[in-house]
Enzyme design. Structure first.
Site, short mmCIF file in Angstrom:
data_model
loop_
_atom_site.label_atom_id
_atom_site.label_comp_id
_atom_site.label_asym_id
_atom_site.label_seq_id
_atom_site.Cartn_x
_atom_site.Cartn_y
_atom_site.Cartn_z
N PRO A 9 0.53 -2.32 5.57
CA PRO A 9 1.90 -2.68 4.51
C PRO A 9 1.60 -2.93 3.14
CG PRO A 9 3.20 -3.02 6.73
CD PRO A 9 0.87 -3.86 6.49
N GLU A 10 0.27 -4.01 3.19
CA GLU A 10 0.64 -5.17 1.99
C GLU A 10 -0.97 -4.49 1.27
OE1 GLU A 10 1.67 -9.07 2.27
OE2 GLU A 10 1.61 -8.69 4.26
N MET A 11 -1.92 -4.89 1.22
CA MET A 11 -3.05 -4.61 0.90
C MET A 11 -4.24 -3.84 1.73
SD MET A 11 -3.73 -7.92 -0.94
CE MET A 11 -5.12 -8.05 -1.66
N ALA B 67 -3.03 -7.12 6.00
CA ALA B 67 -2.51 -6.57 6.35
C ALA B 67 -1.56 -4.72 5.59
CB ALA B 67 -0.94 -6.91 6.29
N HIS C 260 0.56 -1.02 -0.59
CA HIS C 260 0.22 0.08 0.20
C HIS C 260 1.07 1.53 -0.32
CE1 HIS C 260 -3.40 2.26 0.84
NE2 HIS C 260 -3.40 3.00 1.94
#
Length: 340
Positions: free
Chosen positions: A141-143, A139, A97
Site C-alpha cells: 500500500p506504500e511504495m 509495503a 501506490h
C-alpha cells in the site's frame, strides 16, 4: 529611594529566575530531557552505530527524496514524511501506490527526531531507523517495490554508483540493506532543538511565563508519564487505558498483540495535524482533552488544555537546512515505472 527601587527590581528578577529554575528542575524530575546543546554529546545519541559521515548523509538525503525507490517512480520517503511540513503528509491516512489509502487508516508519523524513538511504527515492530526504512519501500500500500527492483534501479545509475563508492569505499556492495542504511543515516540527522531544549539547558528566559505555566500543568496532569525522554514520546504504551477512544471506529488498528501503541512525539506537534494513529482529530486542544480522558482518566478543562497547548507551541524546533537534491540520471538499463 533609588537604592530601594533597585533592590526591589533585583529581588523580582531573582524570584523570576528561581521560578524558572524550579520549573526546569520539575520537568527534569518528571523525566523530560533536552536535546543536548553540545554537538559531541548529540552525536553520541544519534550516531550509535558509528557510521554517520557527511558523504553518507548526502547520499541518504538523495535516496530519501528519490521516487525511484517506489514501483511507480512517483512516491519517495518525502511524500509521506514531507520535511517542509513537519515531516508528515498532513492527511488523516497515508496514501501510497495507486493513490490507495492505508488499509488500516494509519496516519504518517513525523520523521523529525525519530532517531530518539525507542520503537518505530505505530505497533512498534521495528527497533531502529535502519530496520524501519525497509518497510515502506516494500509495503504494497506504500511504495510497492521489491529489494531486487530497488537494487537494479540504483545500480543502473552511474551517478549513484559513484556516490556509494565515495561514501562507503570502492568495494561497497550496493544492495537493499546498504541503500536503506544510507536513508536511515540521513534520517538520524533530522533533529530539531527548540526553545524548550534551550530552557532545560539553562536559558531561563527561553520560555514565556505562559509557556512555563503550561509546562507546569502538563506535568501536574500526568502527561509526562508517557510523553517523556528526549523524544517526549516514542515508547510503547497501552491505548486506550481508562476510557474508550471516541474515534476507535476509524480504521481497524488496535496496537500490537498486547494492545500497545507507540506514543507519538510532541516535538513540532503544532505542525503535524491531524493527530492520533488514525488522524481522526485535527484540533490540538481536542487531542489534549481526548488524551486526558483515554489515558489519564480525567476531564481536562478548556482553560488547562489551552495552557498545555501554549506550552506545546514551545516544542516547535529549529529544522536543519535541507536543499532539495539533484538526483542521478537514469539510463537505458534503469527499470521502467509500473502502475499496477
Amino acid at each position: 529611594m533609588k537604592i530601594m527601587k533597585f533592590m526591589g527590581m533585583s529581588l523580582l528578577a531573582s524570584s523570576l529566575l528561581l521560578g524558572a529554575s524550579s520549573v526546569a528542575d520539575k520537568a527534569k524530575n518528571a523525566g523530560l530531557k533536552a536535546i543536548p546543546a553540545d554537538k559531541a554529546e548529540l552525536m553520541k545519541l544519534i550516531d550509535t552505530k558509528k557510521n554517520i559521515t557527511p558523504k553518507r548523509v548526502e547520499l541518504g538525503k538523495k535516496l530519501f527524496f528519490d521516487p525511484g525507490l517506489s514501483k511507480s517512480e512517483l512516491i519517495s520517503c518525502n511524500t509521506c514524511h514531507n520535511l517542509g511540513i513537519g515531516g508528515v503528509d498532513g492527511i488523516p491516512a497515508a496514501r501510497g501506490h495507486m493513490w490507495r489509502a492505508n488499509p488500516h487508516h494509519l496516519n504518517s508519523p513525523t520523521v523529525y527526531n525519530a532517531v530518539f524513538f525507542k520503537r518505530q511504527f505505530w505497533d512498534g515492530r521495528s527497533p531502529d531507523l535502519e530496520d524501519q526504512a525497509k518497510g515502506p519501500t516494500l509495503a504494497a500500500p506504500e511504495m510497492a517495490a521489491t529489494p531486487e527492483l530497488i537494487e537494479e534501479r540504483i545500480n543502473s545509475m552511474p551517478g549513484y554508483v559513484k556516490e556509494f563508492k565515495k561514501a562507503y569505499g570502492d568495494n561497497v556492495k550496493i544492495n537493499f540493506d546498504k541503500i536503506t542504511e544510507a536513508i536511515a543515516i540521513f534520517e538520524r540527522t533530522l533533529v530539531t532543538p527548540s526553545r524548550f531544549d534551550d530552557f532545560l539547558n539553562g536559558k531561563k528566559d527561553a520560555l514565556t511565563p505562559a509557556e512555563k505555566e503550561g509546562l507546569n500543568v502538563f506535568i501536574d496532569k500526568g502527561c509526562a508519564a508517557c510523553h517523556n525522554g528526549i523524544a517526549l514520546g516514542g515508547t510503547m504504551q497501552k491505548f486506550p487505558l481508562f476510557k474508550p477512544y471516541k474515534y476507535a471506529n476509524v480504521g481497524d488498528f488496535k496496537g500490537d498483540k498486547n494492545g500497545m501503541v507507540k506514543v507519538p512525539t510532541l516535538r513540532n506537534i503544532t505542525e503535524t495535524p491531524p493527530y492520533f494513529h488514525n488522524g481522526a482529530i485535527w484540533s490540538l486542544k481536542e487531542a489534549v482533552q481526548e488524551m486526558g480522558r483515554t489515558q489519564l482518566g480525567q476531564e481536562i478543562s478548556d482553560a488547562d488544555a489551552d495552557k498545555i497547548v501554549t506550552f506545546l507551541g514551545a516544542l516547535k524546533g529549529r529544522k536543519p537546512v535541507i536543499e532539495y537534491p539533484q538526483l542521478p540520471a537514469i539510463t537505458a538499463k534503469t527499470p521502467k515505472p509500473a502502475f499496477d
